[in-house]
Enzyme design. Structure first.
Site, PDB file in Angstrom:
ATOM      1  N   ASP A   1       0.841  -1.203   0.000  1.00  0.00           N
ATOM      2  CA  ASP A   1       0.000   0.000   0.000  1.00  0.00           C
ATOM      3  C   ASP A   1       0.878   1.257   0.000  1.00  0.00           C
ATOM      4  OD1 ASP A   1       0.868  -0.095   2.610  1.00  0.00           O
ATOM      5  OD2 ASP A   1      -1.119   0.111   3.519  1.00  0.00           O
ATOM      6  N   SER A   2       2.204   1.061   0.008  1.00  0.00           N
ATOM      7  CA  SER A   2       3.131   2.171  -0.266  1.00  0.00           C
ATOM      8  C   SER A   2       2.827   2.737  -1.657  1.00  0.00           C
ATOM      9  CB  SER A   2       4.584   1.699  -0.173  1.00  0.00           C
ATOM     10  OG  SER A   2       4.777   0.505  -0.901  1.00  0.00           O
ATOM     11  N   ASP A  15      -1.268  -6.136  -0.493  1.00  0.00           N
ATOM     12  CA  ASP A  15      -1.331  -5.499   0.827  1.00  0.00           C
ATOM     13  C   ASP A  15      -2.759  -5.030   1.091  1.00  0.00           C
ATOM     14  OD1 ASP A  15      -0.113  -4.639   3.107  1.00  0.00           O
ATOM     15  OD2 ASP A  15       1.033  -3.019   2.167  1.00  0.00           O
ATOM     16  N   LYS A  75      -1.325  -9.401   2.709  1.00  0.00           N
ATOM     17  CA  LYS A  75      -0.553  -8.964   3.887  1.00  0.00           C
ATOM     18  C   LYS A  75      -1.453  -8.107   4.773  1.00  0.00           C
ATOM     19  CE  LYS A  75       2.863  -5.654   3.798  1.00  0.00           C
ATOM     20  NZ  LYS A  75       2.340  -4.645   4.758  1.00  0.00           N
ATOM     21  N   GLU A  79      -1.358  -5.799   8.607  1.00  0.00           N
ATOM     22  CA  GLU A  79      -0.524  -5.226   9.658  1.00  0.00           C
ATOM     23  C   GLU A  79      -1.106  -5.567  11.031  1.00  0.00           C
ATOM     24  OE1 GLU A  79       0.115  -1.025   9.099  1.00  0.00           O
ATOM     25  OE2 GLU A  79       0.952  -1.314   7.083  1.00  0.00           O
ATOM     26  N   GLU A  83       9.322  -4.425  10.532  1.00  0.00           N
ATOM     27  CA  GLU A  83       9.689  -3.089  10.023  1.00  0.00           C
ATOM     28  C   GLU A  83      10.245  -2.225  11.152  1.00  0.00           C
ATOM     29  OE1 GLU A  83       6.967  -1.115   7.360  1.00  0.00           O
ATOM     30  OE2 GLU A  83       8.111   0.755   7.472  1.00  0.00           O
TER      31      GLU A  83
HETATM   32  O1  KIV Z   1       3.524  -1.092   1.675  1.00  0.00           O
HETATM   33  C1  KIV Z   1       4.669  -1.557   1.619  1.00  0.00           C
HETATM   34  O2  KIV Z   1       5.401  -1.369   0.638  1.00  0.00           O
HETATM   35  C2  KIV Z   1       5.135  -2.349   2.750  1.00  0.00           C
HETATM   36  C3  KIV Z   1       6.570  -2.766   2.757  1.00  0.00           C
HETATM   37  C4  KIV Z   1       7.428  -1.593   3.009  1.00  0.00           C
HETATM   38  C5  KIV Z   1       6.850  -3.869   3.704  1.00  0.00           C
HETATM   39  O3  KIV Z   1       4.390  -2.629   3.620  1.00  0.00           O
END
Ligand code: KIV
Length: 262
Positions: A43-44, A82, A112, A114, A181
């Site tokens: 989600d980056s 994510d 993924k 969190e 992280e």
């Molecule tokens: O969103 C993302 O890119 C991440 C990674 C930095 C692990 O969660």
């Protein structure tokens, strides 16, 4: 052959390996060409590609759109999507529904989420329903407002204990691997030696099973400085800027020639 979560689990404790994020078919095809075991559609995306100033505004539809672009061109790497903010925090039912959307609509191989102890029930539910889960603990950017900023986690005794408990909880809930992280090296080493699933570090020192980086940070694609833990391997922003200037100047000074038509 397509990597599976069993292949990833087998990589625990062996030769260190690496992962990158991808957000579209172009970046995914670069990664696929170099044979990385897994790709994260993080989600980056929100900050690297969509122009948001955090990951919080990213929506399910945006994530599905970009994950689909990645899975269309990836044949070998495991593709992990994510789950964005508020697609799973409000209820287990919503988390299962949205994780299912990633598998059905974007052809992702895993998702993924969190959080550690707090996500145990969700992770168990997803795994029981056939959806593999990568967990993410330590600094969890979707909780940035509550955490009070991007900082190293697990420095004091209480936080260290909590992060170790989080790692054990996600392992016991059935996560196939865990992202650590921004935590101190000694803590990632302790977690890596304690859990039986691969640990994937970002800003977590060298003692993890694998390293993950945001692709634009690795390549130096942005004009802004990457986080301090990123070791720069390239500064493509400057090269792109130079190339764009050269093209612009070549048109302006009439040295750029089109092929004549007809
Ligand atoms: O969103 C993302 O890119 C991440 C990674 C930095 C692990 O969660």
């Amino acid at each position: 052959m397509k990597k599976t979560i069993l292949d990833i689990k087998k990589m625990k404790g062996g030769k260190p390996w690496s992962m990158l994020t991808a957000y579209d078919a172009l970046s995914a095809s670069w990664i696929e060409g170099v044979d990385f075991p897994a790709i994260l559609v993080g989600d980056s995306l929100g900050m690297t590609t969509l122009g948001y100033n955090s990951t919080l505004p990213v929506t399910m539809n945006e994530m599905i759109h970009h994950t689909s672009a990645v899975t269309r061109v990836v044949e070998k790497s495991l593709v992990i999507a994510d789950m964005p903010f508020m697609s799973y925090q409000d209820s287990i039912e919503n988390g299962l529904f949205n994780a299912g959307r990633f598998i059905k609509e974007s052809n992702a191989d895993a998702v993924k989420v969190e959080g550690g102890v707090i996500r145990s029930v969700l992770i168990k539910t997803l795994v029981k329903n056939g959806i593999p889960v990568l967990a993410h603990i330590g600094l969890t950017p979707q909780s940035i407002k509550e955490l009070g900023g991007y900082r190293i986690h697990g420095v004091d005794k209480e936080e260290r204990k909590k992060i170790l408990e989080d790692a054990i909880a996600v392992q016991n809930a059935g996560a196939f691997a865990v992202v650590l992280e921004c935590i101190p090296d000694a803590l990632s080493e302790e977690i890596t030696n304690t859990v039986s699933i691969p640990t994937i570090g970002i800003g977590a020192g060298p003692s993890v099973d694998a390293q993950i980086l945001v692709i634009s940070d690795l390549l130096g694609l942005s004009s802004t400085k990457p986080p301090s833990f990123v070791k720069p391997f390239a500064n493509l922003y400057n090269e792109i800027e130079e190339t764009l200037k050269k093209f612009k100047e070549s048109v302006e000074n009439r040295s750029y020639h089109h092929k004549k038509r007809g």
